[in-house]
Write an enzyme that holds these catalytic residues in place. Structure first.
Site, short mmCIF file in Angstrom:
data_model
loop_
_atom_site.label_atom_id
_atom_site.label_comp_id
_atom_site.label_asym_id
_atom_site.label_seq_id
_atom_site.Cartn_x
_atom_site.Cartn_y
_atom_site.Cartn_z
N ASN A 85 0.95 -1.36 -0.04
CA ASN A 85 0.02 -0.15 0.09
C ASN A 85 0.80 1.37 0.01
O ASN A 85 0.39 2.45 0.44
CB ASN A 85 -1.02 0.04 1.19
CG ASN A 85 -1.84 -1.26 1.30
OD1 ASN A 85 -1.61 -1.99 1.94
ND2 ASN A 85 -2.72 -1.36 0.24
N VAL A 92 1.89 7.13 0.57
CA VAL A 92 1.17 6.23 1.30
C VAL A 92 -0.45 6.04 0.66
O VAL A 92 -1.17 7.17 0.38
CB VAL A 92 1.05 6.42 2.84
CG1 VAL A 92 0.11 5.30 3.52
CG2 VAL A 92 2.39 6.52 3.43
N CYS A 93 -1.09 4.76 0.39
CA CYS A 93 -2.30 4.79 0.08
C CYS A 93 -2.85 3.95 1.31
O CYS A 93 -3.02 2.92 1.54
CB CYS A 93 -2.25 3.71 -1.18
SG CYS A 93 -3.91 3.36 -1.71
N LEU A 94 -3.77 4.85 1.93
CA LEU A 94 -4.72 4.54 2.80
C LEU A 94 -5.96 5.47 3.15
O LEU A 94 -6.01 6.79 2.79
CB LEU A 94 -3.59 5.03 4.20
CG LEU A 94 -4.18 4.81 5.67
CD1 LEU A 94 -4.53 3.07 5.88
CD2 LEU A 94 -3.47 5.26 6.74
#
Length: 158
Positions: A85, A92-94
């Site tokens: 992620n 950051v992919c959140l």
């Protein structure tokens, strides 16, 4: 910087100094003139004990938009991490960092950093950002964890 953004970030800095999270660090960058740039923070997130991430200190740059807290900060690991992620750029992919998904103005620095630390050890298979890391995570957990442990060692030595 908008007055609301400035007040919110100044308060978050004060709260962090008073009761930040043990083992983490978070501080605004210093400008060339020595003043603090509240819109850009240098952050360190430790790997959780008992996980392949343990022992590493993962450096992150948080960039807050002028519209904060209405809009979330951008969070980028420097150097980029091998993680399902985390985009190859380090971003950051959140969901809580996406204003279309889970961002809420009530989220604060502490909550964001805890969320990112949790994401390290609990990747979200439904939202991959890095195909090599995601593929290895899905197909060979032993090799994935070996690579993460080596990354933790490299982060400790940097």
């Amino acid at each position: 910087m908008s007055a609301l953004c400035r007040m919110r970030l100044a308060e978050e800095r004060k709260q962090w100094k008073k009761n930040g999270i043990f083992g983490f660090y978070a501080r605004p960058e210093k400008a060339a003139d020595g003043s603090l740039n509240l819109l850009v923070w240098d952050v360190g997130i430790p790997g959780k004990a008992g996980t392949p991430w343990a022992g590493g200190m993962y450096k992150l740059k948080m960039t807050f938009p002028e519209e904060y807290p209405a809009k979330p900060p951008k969070c980028k690991f420097t150097p980029p991490l091998f993680h399902p992620n985390v985009f190859p750029s380090g971003t950051v992919c959140l969901s809580i960092l996406d204003e279309e998904k889970g961002w809420k103005p009530s989220l604060n620095l502490k909550t964001i950093l805890q969320g990112i630390q949790t994401l390290l050890t609990e990747p979200n298979a439904a939202d991959p950002a890095q195909s090599d890391a995601f593929g290895l995570f899905q197909k060979d957990k032993v090799q994935y964890e070996r690579k993460i442990r080596q990354q933790a060692i490299d982060m400790r030595d940097s």
